[in-house]
Motif scaffolding. Structure first.
Motif, PDB file in Angstrom:
ATOM      1  N   VAL A  52     -41.285 -34.639 -59.734  1.00 46.46           N
ATOM      2  CA  VAL A  52     -40.208 -35.525 -60.162  1.00 46.46           C
ATOM      3  C   VAL A  52     -39.483 -36.034 -58.924  1.00 46.46           C
ATOM      4  CG1 VAL A  52     -38.081 -35.735 -61.468  1.00 46.46           C
ATOM      5  CG2 VAL A  52     -39.918 -34.260 -62.325  1.00 46.46           C
ATOM      6  N   GLU A  53     -39.399 -37.378 -58.819  1.00 41.27           N
ATOM      7  CA  GLU A  53     -38.670 -37.980 -57.698  1.00 41.27           C
ATOM      8  C   GLU A  53     -37.223 -38.246 -58.097  1.00 41.27           C
ATOM      9  OE1 GLU A  53     -42.653 -40.391 -57.875  1.00 41.27           O
ATOM     10  OE2 GLU A  53     -41.095 -39.731 -59.259  1.00 41.27           O
ATOM     11  N   SER A  54     -36.390 -38.342 -57.091  1.00 39.38           N
ATOM     12  CA  SER A  54     -35.003 -38.738 -57.304  1.00 39.38           C
ATOM     13  C   SER A  54     -34.465 -39.328 -56.004  1.00 39.38           C
ATOM     14  CB  SER A  54     -34.143 -37.547 -57.742  1.00 39.38           C
ATOM     15  OG  SER A  54     -34.153 -36.542 -56.740  1.00 39.38           O
ATOM     16  N   GLY A  55     -33.344 -40.017 -56.118  1.00 37.83           N
ATOM     17  CA  GLY A  55     -32.667 -40.514 -54.926  1.00 37.83           C
ATOM     18  C   GLY A  55     -32.722 -42.014 -54.727  1.00 37.83           C
ATOM     19  N   GLY A  56     -33.482 -42.727 -55.538  1.00 36.59           N
ATOM     20  CA  GLY A  56     -33.523 -44.171 -55.395  1.00 36.59           C
ATOM     21  C   GLY A  56     -32.197 -44.810 -55.753  1.00 36.59           C
ATOM     22  N   TYR A  57     -31.891 -45.895 -55.037  1.00 38.82           N
ATOM     23  CA  TYR A  57     -30.583 -46.538 -55.270  1.00 38.82           C
ATOM     24  C   TYR A  57     -30.598 -47.924 -54.681  1.00 38.82           C
ATOM     25  CZ  TYR A  57     -25.635 -46.080 -56.436  1.00 38.82           C
ATOM     26  OH  TYR A  57     -24.409 -46.204 -57.024  1.00 38.82           O
ATOM     27  N   LEU A  58     -29.508 -48.651 -54.919  1.00 32.28           N
ATOM     28  CA  LEU A  58     -29.285 -49.954 -54.299  1.00 32.28           C
ATOM     29  C   LEU A  58     -28.524 -49.720 -52.996  1.00 32.28           C
ATOM     30  CD1 LEU A  58     -29.131 -53.078 -54.212  1.00 32.28           C
ATOM     31  CD2 LEU A  58     -27.063 -52.884 -55.634  1.00 32.28           C
ATOM     32  N   VAL A  59     -29.059 -50.242 -51.894  1.00 32.42           N
ATOM     33  CA  VAL A  59     -28.419 -50.030 -50.597  1.00 32.42           C
ATOM     34  C   VAL A  59     -28.471 -51.331 -49.805  1.00 32.42           C
ATOM     35  CG1 VAL A  59     -30.570 -49.223 -49.537  1.00 32.42           C
ATOM     36  CG2 VAL A  59     -28.375 -48.507 -48.572  1.00 32.42           C
ATOM     37  N   GLN A  60     -27.500 -51.523 -48.931  1.00 32.53           N
ATOM     38  CA  GLN A  60     -27.472 -52.716 -48.104  1.00 32.53           C
ATOM     39  C   GLN A  60     -28.446 -52.602 -46.932  1.00 32.53           C
ATOM     40  OE1 GLN A  60     -23.390 -53.365 -46.903  1.00 32.53           O
ATOM     41  NE2 GLN A  60     -22.867 -54.327 -48.850  1.00 32.53           N
ATOM     42  N   PRO A  61     -28.902 -53.736 -46.414  1.00 27.50           N
ATOM     43  CA  PRO A  61     -29.770 -53.684 -45.220  1.00 27.50           C
ATOM     44  C   PRO A  61     -29.094 -52.911 -44.099  1.00 27.50           C
ATOM     45  CG  PRO A  61     -29.785 -55.871 -46.172  1.00 27.50           C
ATOM     46  CD  PRO A  61     -28.732 -55.101 -46.927  1.00 27.50           C
ATOM     47  N   GLY A  62     -29.898 -52.088 -43.427  1.00 28.97           N
ATOM     48  CA  GLY A  62     -29.377 -51.229 -42.374  1.00 28.97           C
ATOM     49  C   GLY A  62     -28.912 -49.877 -42.856  1.00 28.97           C
ATOM     50  N   GLY A  63     -28.845 -49.698 -44.151  1.00 29.43           N
ATOM     51  CA  GLY A  63     -28.380 -48.440 -44.720  1.00 29.43           C
ATOM     52  C   GLY A  63     -29.460 -47.373 -44.767  1.00 29.43           C
TER      53      GLY A  63
ATOM     54  N   ASN B 270     -56.457 -24.148 -54.035  1.00 28.39           N
ATOM     55  CA  ASN B 270     -56.985 -22.985 -53.346  1.00 28.39           C
ATOM     56  C   ASN B 270     -58.501 -23.059 -53.474  1.00 28.39           C
ATOM     57  OD1 ASN B 270     -57.543 -22.141 -55.964  1.00 28.39           O
ATOM     58  ND2 ASN B 270     -55.852 -20.663 -56.027  1.00 28.39           N
ATOM     59  N   ILE B 271     -59.183 -21.966 -53.199  1.00 26.92           N
ATOM     60  CA  ILE B 271     -60.647 -22.039 -53.205  1.00 26.92           C
ATOM     61  C   ILE B 271     -61.201 -22.143 -54.631  1.00 26.92           C
ATOM     62  CG2 ILE B 271     -60.868 -20.792 -51.028  1.00 26.92           C
ATOM     63  CD1 ILE B 271     -61.582 -18.308 -52.615  1.00 26.92           C
ATOM     64  N   GLN B 272     -60.355 -21.884 -55.605  1.00 25.20           N
ATOM     65  CA  GLN B 272     -60.831 -21.898 -56.989  1.00 25.20           C
ATOM     66  C   GLN B 272     -60.359 -23.105 -57.793  1.00 25.20           C
ATOM     67  OE1 GLN B 272     -59.165 -18.064 -58.065  1.00 25.20           O
ATOM     68  NE2 GLN B 272     -61.200 -17.122 -58.062  1.00 25.20           N
ATOM     69  N   SER B 273     -59.178 -23.594 -57.516  1.00 27.78           N
ATOM     70  CA  SER B 273     -58.591 -24.627 -58.374  1.00 27.78           C
ATOM     71  C   SER B 273     -57.864 -25.677 -57.544  1.00 27.78           C
ATOM     72  CB  SER B 273     -57.602 -24.004 -59.364  1.00 27.78           C
ATOM     73  OG  SER B 273     -58.235 -23.041 -60.179  1.00 27.78           O
ATOM     74  N   ALA B 274     -57.706 -26.837 -58.126  1.00 23.17           N
ATOM     75  CA  ALA B 274     -56.953 -27.911 -57.494  1.00 23.17           C
ATOM     76  C   ALA B 274     -56.238 -28.714 -58.574  1.00 23.17           C
ATOM     77  CB  ALA B 274     -57.873 -28.820 -56.704  1.00 23.17           C
ATOM     78  N   TYR B 275     -54.990 -29.040 -58.310  1.00 20.88           N
ATOM     79  CA  TYR B 275     -54.209 -29.872 -59.212  1.00 20.88           C
ATOM     80  C   TYR B 275     -53.545 -30.965 -58.393  1.00 20.88           C
ATOM     81  CZ  TYR B 275     -54.609 -25.850 -62.344  1.00 20.88           C
ATOM     82  OH  TYR B 275     -55.078 -24.820 -63.121  1.00 20.88           O
ATOM     83  N   GLU B 276     -53.400 -32.121 -58.958  1.00 21.67           N
ATOM     84  CA  GLU B 276     -52.684 -33.206 -58.314  1.00 21.67           C
ATOM     85  C   GLU B 276     -51.939 -34.009 -59.359  1.00 21.67           C
ATOM     86  OE1 GLU B 276     -55.384 -35.779 -56.291  1.00 21.67           O
ATOM     87  OE2 GLU B 276     -56.608 -36.141 -58.057  1.00 21.67           O
ATOM     88  N   ASN B 277     -50.888 -34.667 -58.917  1.00 22.30           N
ATOM     89  CA  ASN B 277     -50.122 -35.454 -59.852  1.00 22.30           C
ATOM     90  C   ASN B 277     -49.247 -36.442 -59.110  1.00 22.30           C
ATOM     91  OD1 ASN B 277     -49.269 -36.332 -62.351  1.00 22.30           O
ATOM     92  ND2 ASN B 277     -48.612 -34.331 -63.069  1.00 22.30           N
ATOM     93  N   TRP B 278     -48.784 -37.443 -59.841  1.00 26.06           N
ATOM     94  CA  TRP B 278     -47.859 -38.456 -59.360  1.00 26.06           C
ATOM     95  C   TRP B 278     -46.541 -38.305 -60.103  1.00 26.06           C
ATOM     96  CZ3 TRP B 278     -49.123 -42.147 -55.620  1.00 26.06           C
ATOM     97  CH2 TRP B 278     -50.478 -42.246 -55.311  1.00 26.06           C
ATOM     98  N   GLY B 279     -45.470 -38.636 -59.425  1.00 30.28           N
ATOM     99  CA  GLY B 279     -44.187 -38.715 -60.091  1.00 30.28           C
ATOM    100  C   GLY B 279     -44.060 -40.030 -60.844  1.00 30.28           C
ATOM    101  N   GLN B 280     -42.943 -40.170 -61.536  1.00 29.81           N
ATOM    102  CA  GLN B 280     -42.720 -41.356 -62.364  1.00 29.81           C
ATOM    103  C   GLN B 280     -42.197 -42.536 -61.566  1.00 29.81           C
ATOM    104  OE1 GLN B 280     -40.595 -38.929 -62.003  1.00 29.81           O
ATOM    105  NE2 GLN B 280     -38.614 -39.938 -61.715  1.00 29.81           N
ATOM    106  N   GLY B 281     -41.790 -42.289 -60.330  1.00 28.49           N
ATOM    107  CA  GLY B 281     -41.293 -43.361 -59.472  1.00 28.49           C
ATOM    108  C   GLY B 281     -39.786 -43.443 -59.476  1.00 28.49           C
ATOM    109  N   THR B 282     -39.246 -43.865 -58.349  1.00 31.22           N
ATOM    110  CA  THR B 282     -37.804 -44.083 -58.228  1.00 31.22           C
ATOM    111  C   THR B 282     -37.591 -45.407 -57.503  1.00 31.22           C
ATOM    112  OG1 THR B 282     -35.701 -43.090 -57.509  1.00 31.22           O
ATOM    113  CG2 THR B 282     -37.598 -42.748 -56.067  1.00 31.22           C
ATOM    114  N   GLN B 283     -36.705 -46.228 -58.033  1.00 34.65           N
ATOM    115  CA  GLN B 283     -36.507 -47.587 -57.520  1.00 34.65           C
ATOM    116  C   GLN B 283     -35.589 -47.571 -56.297  1.00 34.65           C
ATOM    117  OE1 GLN B 283     -37.737 -50.773 -58.696  1.00 34.65           O
ATOM    118  NE2 GLN B 283     -36.861 -51.393 -56.723  1.00 34.65           N
ATOM    119  N   VAL B 284     -36.049 -48.196 -55.230  1.00 31.03           N
ATOM    120  CA  VAL B 284     -35.236 -48.427 -54.038  1.00 31.03           C
ATOM    121  C   VAL B 284     -35.079 -49.932 -53.872  1.00 31.03           C
ATOM    122  CG1 VAL B 284     -35.116 -48.230 -51.530  1.00 31.03           C
ATOM    123  CG2 VAL B 284     -35.935 -46.302 -52.888  1.00 31.03           C
TER     124      VAL B 284
END
Length: 119
Positions: free
Chosen positions: A5-16, A101-115
């Motif tokens: 789960v991502e978080s932290g996206g926001y509206l920011v001014q250039p240079g921020g 690990n040597i037996q299993s692998a899992y991968e996933n994507w978050g839902q995205g956060t808008q910047v």
């Protein structure tokens, strides 16, 4: 499986600055590869930063020197510190996490956060 789960996206001014977070939960194994991607409107999703299996950080040329990727292993959390933001950094940012690990692998994507970088 692993959930992220991502978080932290926001509206920011250039240079921020902004810091994105990606929290992983579920089955987290010893070996992990993590990355941040972004997708701007009408464009393909591209990788902007990543942490390799050996802990090496890599960056796209467009963000080199401005963005910093890091992780807190104890919290199973990854961060993207973004400084000197530009309007062209505007995108949905996605977290990618692969754990295995040597037996299993899992991968996933978050839902995205808008910047959005705009004055």
């Amino acid at each position: 499986q692993v959930q992220v789960v991502e978080s932290g996206g926001y509206l920011v001014q250039p240079g921020g600055s902004l810091r994105l977070s990606c929290a992983a939960s579920g089955n987290i194994f010893r070996f992990n590869v993590m990355a941040w991607y972004r997708q701007a409107p009408g464009k393909q999703r591209v990788q902007v930063a990543g942490i390799t299996l050996g802990g090496i950080t890599i960056y796209a040329d467009s963000v080199q020197g401005r963005f910093t990727i890091s992780r807190n292993n104890a919290k199973n959390t990854m961060y993207l510190q973004m400084n000197s933001l530009k309007p062209e950094d505007t995108a949905v940012y996605y977290c990618y996490w692969k754990t295995f690990n040597i037996q299993s692998a899992y991968e996933n994507w978050g839902q995205g956060t808008q910047v959005t970088v705009s004055s």
